[in-house]
Motif scaffolding. Sequence first.
Motif, PDB file in Angstrom:
ATOM      1  N   LEU A   1      12.006  89.272  62.834  1.00  0.00           N
ATOM      2  CA  LEU A   1      13.282  89.065  61.630  1.00  0.00           C
ATOM      3  C   LEU A   1      12.154  88.975  59.854  1.00  0.00           C
ATOM      4  CD1 LEU A   1      16.267  87.412  61.932  1.00  0.00           C
ATOM      5  CD2 LEU A   1      15.100  87.180  60.320  1.00  0.00           C
ATOM      6  N   ASP A   2      12.592  89.433  59.428  1.00  0.00           N
ATOM      7  CA  ASP A   2      12.195  90.066  58.188  1.00  0.00           C
ATOM      8  C   ASP A   2      13.090  89.065  57.106  1.00  0.00           C
ATOM      9  OD1 ASP A   2      11.183  90.360  56.052  1.00  0.00           O
ATOM     10  OD2 ASP A   2      10.049  92.348  56.739  1.00  0.00           O
ATOM     11  N   ALA A   3      13.106  88.302  56.605  1.00  0.00           N
ATOM     12  CA  ALA A   3      13.887  87.250  55.798  1.00  0.00           C
ATOM     13  C   ALA A   3      14.440  88.163  54.869  1.00  0.00           C
ATOM     14  CB  ALA A   3      13.732  86.225  56.012  1.00  0.00           C
ATOM     15  N   GLY A   4      13.030  88.628  53.756  1.00  0.00           N
ATOM     16  CA  GLY A   4      12.850  89.417  53.110  1.00  0.00           C
ATOM     17  C   GLY A   4      13.574  90.453  52.702  1.00  0.00           C
ATOM     18  N   ARG A   5      13.213  90.945  53.827  1.00  0.00           N
ATOM     19  CA  ARG A   5      13.710  92.631  54.229  1.00  0.00           C
ATOM     20  C   ARG A   5      15.005  92.691  54.363  1.00  0.00           C
ATOM     21  NH1 ARG A   5      10.036  96.527  52.957  1.00  0.00           N
ATOM     22  NH2 ARG A   5       8.231  96.162  52.647  1.00  0.00           N
ATOM     23  N   ARG A   6      15.734  91.294  54.914  1.00  0.00           N
ATOM     24  CA  ARG A   6      16.822  91.925  55.613  1.00  0.00           C
ATOM     25  C   ARG A   6      16.875  93.171  57.156  1.00  0.00           C
ATOM     26  NH1 ARG A   6      17.986  87.223  54.217  1.00  0.00           N
ATOM     27  NH2 ARG A   6      20.305  87.103  55.109  1.00  0.00           N
ATOM     28  N   GLU A   7      15.209  92.740  58.208  1.00  0.00           N
ATOM     29  CA  GLU A   7      15.640  93.491  58.863  1.00  0.00           C
ATOM     30  C   GLU A   7      15.197  92.989  60.289  1.00  0.00           C
ATOM     31  OE1 GLU A   7      14.348  97.687  56.123  1.00  0.00           O
ATOM     32  OE2 GLU A   7      12.269  96.333  57.811  1.00  0.00           O
ATOM     33  N   VAL A   8      15.962  93.318  61.374  1.00  0.00           N
ATOM     34  CA  VAL A   8      15.109  92.685  62.837  1.00  0.00           C
ATOM     35  C   VAL A   8      14.639  94.036  63.255  1.00  0.00           C
ATOM     36  CG1 VAL A   8      16.650  91.969  64.498  1.00  0.00           C
ATOM     37  CG2 VAL A   8      17.138  90.636  62.997  1.00  0.00           C
ATOM     38  N   ARG A   9      14.008  94.059  64.314  1.00  0.00           N
ATOM     39  CA  ARG A   9      13.633  94.604  64.244  1.00  0.00           C
ATOM     40  C   ARG A   9      13.291  94.208  66.327  1.00  0.00           C
ATOM     41  NH1 ARG A   9      11.997  97.030  59.800  1.00  0.00           N
ATOM     42  NH2 ARG A   9      11.317  99.161  59.452  1.00  0.00           N
ATOM     43  N   ARG A  10      13.127  95.130  67.605  1.00  0.00           N
ATOM     44  CA  ARG A  10      12.904  94.569  68.665  1.00  0.00           C
ATOM     45  C   ARG A  10      11.947  95.665  68.921  1.00  0.00           C
ATOM     46  NH1 ARG A  10      16.807  91.603  73.621  1.00  0.00           N
ATOM     47  NH2 ARG A  10      14.807  91.075  74.378  1.00  0.00           N
ATOM     48  N   ALA A  11      10.938  94.926  69.876  1.00  0.00           N
ATOM     49  CA  ALA A  11      10.225  96.382  70.278  1.00  0.00           C
ATOM     50  C   ALA A  11       9.505  97.293  69.084  1.00  0.00           C
ATOM     51  CB  ALA A  11      10.359  97.018  71.889  1.00  0.00           C
ATOM     52  N   GLY A  12       9.774  97.041  68.475  1.00  0.00           N
ATOM     53  CA  GLY A  12       9.380  97.369  67.332  1.00  0.00           C
ATOM     54  C   GLY A  12      10.574  98.595  66.526  1.00  0.00           C
ATOM     55  N   VAL A  13      11.682  98.493  67.678  1.00  0.00           N
ATOM     56  CA  VAL A  13      13.406  99.268  66.593  1.00  0.00           C
ATOM     57  C   VAL A  13      13.662  98.879  66.047  1.00  0.00           C
ATOM     58  CG1 VAL A  13      15.171 100.194  67.379  1.00  0.00           C
ATOM     59  CG2 VAL A  13      12.622 100.664  69.237  1.00  0.00           C
ATOM     60  N   LEU A  14      14.286  99.466  64.921  1.00  0.00           N
ATOM     61  CA  LEU A  14      14.848  98.284  63.410  1.00  0.00           C
ATOM     62  C   LEU A  14      16.197  98.743  64.639  1.00  0.00           C
ATOM     63  CD1 LEU A  14      15.138  97.787  60.903  1.00  0.00           C
ATOM     64  CD2 LEU A  14      15.854 100.233  60.696  1.00  0.00           C
ATOM     65  N   VAL A  15      16.768  97.218  64.510  1.00  0.00           N
ATOM     66  CA  VAL A  15      18.117  96.617  64.830  1.00  0.00           C
ATOM     67  C   VAL A  15      19.582  97.002  63.831  1.00  0.00           C
ATOM     68  CG1 VAL A  15      19.853  95.731  66.236  1.00  0.00           C
ATOM     69  CG2 VAL A  15      17.272  95.863  66.579  1.00  0.00           C
ATOM     70  N   THR A  16      20.035  97.338  63.761  1.00  0.00           N
ATOM     71  CA  THR A  16      21.060  97.072  62.316  1.00  0.00           C
ATOM     72  C   THR A  16      22.927  95.992  62.937  1.00  0.00           C
ATOM     73  OG1 THR A  16      21.267  99.236  61.952  1.00  0.00           O
ATOM     74  CG2 THR A  16      23.110  98.426  61.060  1.00  0.00           C
ATOM     75  N   LEU A  17      22.593  94.760  61.948  1.00  0.00           N
ATOM     76  CA  LEU A  17      23.102  93.882  62.263  1.00  0.00           C
ATOM     77  C   LEU A  17      24.103  93.887  61.495  1.00  0.00           C
ATOM     78  CD1 LEU A  17      20.766  91.606  63.535  1.00  0.00           C
ATOM     79  CD2 LEU A  17      22.113  92.849  64.690  1.00  0.00           C
ATOM     80  N   ARG A  18      25.020  93.008  61.331  1.00  0.00           N
ATOM     81  CA  ARG A  18      26.580  92.589  60.375  1.00  0.00           C
ATOM     82  C   ARG A  18      25.058  91.361  59.556  1.00  0.00           C
ATOM     83  NH1 ARG A  18      31.878  93.954  63.682  1.00  0.00           N
ATOM     84  NH2 ARG A  18      31.995  95.957  63.752  1.00  0.00           N
ATOM     85  N   ALA A  19      26.353  91.183  58.656  1.00  0.00           N
ATOM     86  CA  ALA A  19      25.907  90.033  58.046  1.00  0.00           C
ATOM     87  C   ALA A  19      26.111  88.229  58.994  1.00  0.00           C
ATOM     88  CB  ALA A  19      26.546  89.555  56.796  1.00  0.00           C
ATOM     89  N   LYS A  20      26.923  88.214  59.602  1.00  0.00           N
ATOM     90  CA  LYS A  20      26.645  86.859  60.300  1.00  0.00           C
ATOM     91  C   LYS A  20      26.193  87.144  61.698  1.00  0.00           C
ATOM     92  CE  LYS A  20      30.030  85.336  57.635  1.00  0.00           C
ATOM     93  NZ  LYS A  20      29.263  84.447  56.836  1.00  0.00           N
ATOM     94  N   GLU A  21      25.580  88.430  62.275  1.00  0.00           N
ATOM     95  CA  GLU A  21      24.963  88.412  62.950  1.00  0.00           C
ATOM     96  C   GLU A  21      22.995  88.087  62.505  1.00  0.00           C
ATOM     97  OE1 GLU A  21      27.625  91.613  65.125  1.00  0.00           O
ATOM     98  OE2 GLU A  21      25.840  92.667  64.200  1.00  0.00           O
ATOM     99  N   PHE A  22      23.214  89.052  62.055  1.00  0.00           N
ATOM    100  CA  PHE A  22      21.889  88.544  61.088  1.00  0.00           C
ATOM    101  C   PHE A  22      21.751  87.061  61.087  1.00  0.00           C
ATOM    102  CE2 PHE A  22      18.365  87.674  57.883  1.00  0.00           C
ATOM    103  CZ  PHE A  22      17.792  88.732  58.775  1.00  0.00           C
ATOM    104  N   CYS A  23      22.378  86.386  59.735  1.00  0.00           N
ATOM    105  CA  CYS A  23      23.171  84.966  59.733  1.00  0.00           C
ATOM    106  C   CYS A  23      22.107  84.148  61.167  1.00  0.00           C
ATOM    107  CB  CYS A  23      23.885  84.579  59.469  1.00  0.00           C
ATOM    108  SG  CYS A  23      23.778  82.560  59.111  1.00  0.00           S
ATOM    109  N   VAL A  24      23.039  83.948  62.358  1.00  0.00           N
ATOM    110  CA  VAL A  24      22.674  83.364  63.419  1.00  0.00           C
ATOM    111  C   VAL A  24      21.587  83.816  64.158  1.00  0.00           C
ATOM    112  CG1 VAL A  24      24.160  83.621  65.885  1.00  0.00           C
ATOM    113  CG2 VAL A  24      25.692  83.382  64.506  1.00  0.00           C
ATOM    114  N   LEU A  25      21.070  84.823  64.009  1.00  0.00           N
ATOM    115  CA  LEU A  25      20.147  85.207  65.032  1.00  0.00           C
ATOM    116  C   LEU A  25      18.633  84.387  64.349  1.00  0.00           C
ATOM    117  CD1 LEU A  25      18.389  87.060  67.417  1.00  0.00           C
ATOM    118  CD2 LEU A  25      18.079  88.216  65.735  1.00  0.00           C
TER     119      LEU A  25
END
Length: 225
Positions: free
Chosen positions: A134-158
């Motif tokens: 999880l890259d807080a600055g870019r607001r990005e999440v990757r799993r096994a190198g693959v970009l995962v698109t999250l909604r705002a609350k999902e990102f915050c919870v993770l």
Amino acid sequence: MRVLVVEDDPDLQIAVPAALRSAMLAVDLVTDIAAADEALFVNEYDCVVFDRRLPDGDSIRYVRSRRQDGWVVPVLFLTAMDTLADRVDGFEHGGDDYLVKPFAVQELILRVLALSRRGLTIRPPILRYADIELDAGRREVRRAGVLVTLRAKEFCVLEYLMARPEQTVSRTDLLEHCWDAAADPMSNVVDVTITRLRARLRGGPDVIQAVRGRGYKLLSAGGAG
């Protein structure tokens, strides 16, 4: 992350929370120092954005007083008071940052994100657990190198869970840090968001574990990555 905005200008009461919410932050809005004091007593915030000229006084005096009592929540002054002396006062009396109106929305967002990540401890800009990054600055999440698109609350919870790997986090903690004051504490929004987050992180083992009667935690078969 949850932010308190203290602003009495009607236009900025709309624009500032909207900008911060677009960056996946939970935002509460109050219009004077008295209401801010009540909100800070009831809720836990990662950052407070204070206008200086408020109906019940200059917020710098309030911040100075709270700092003397040991209060450590990061503060950004967002104000039209733009002289060098004003800026110096802001920093000398408890402000962590100072942004003059008019301001660039993106700059406000970046400054608030930086202060919010600081919180009570230094939090790394990139969090990793198992194969999740999880890259807080870019607001990005990757799993096994693959970009995962999250909604705002999902990102915050993770992000909140990843900052506390293998620690049980209660539903109340998640609600207080990832939702604003309008959230119904009796609703199932946390559980619904966790369900959606798990679905979006598919492609690997489920690392979000429910702890009966207590909440959730991150726990993978191989432990932390």
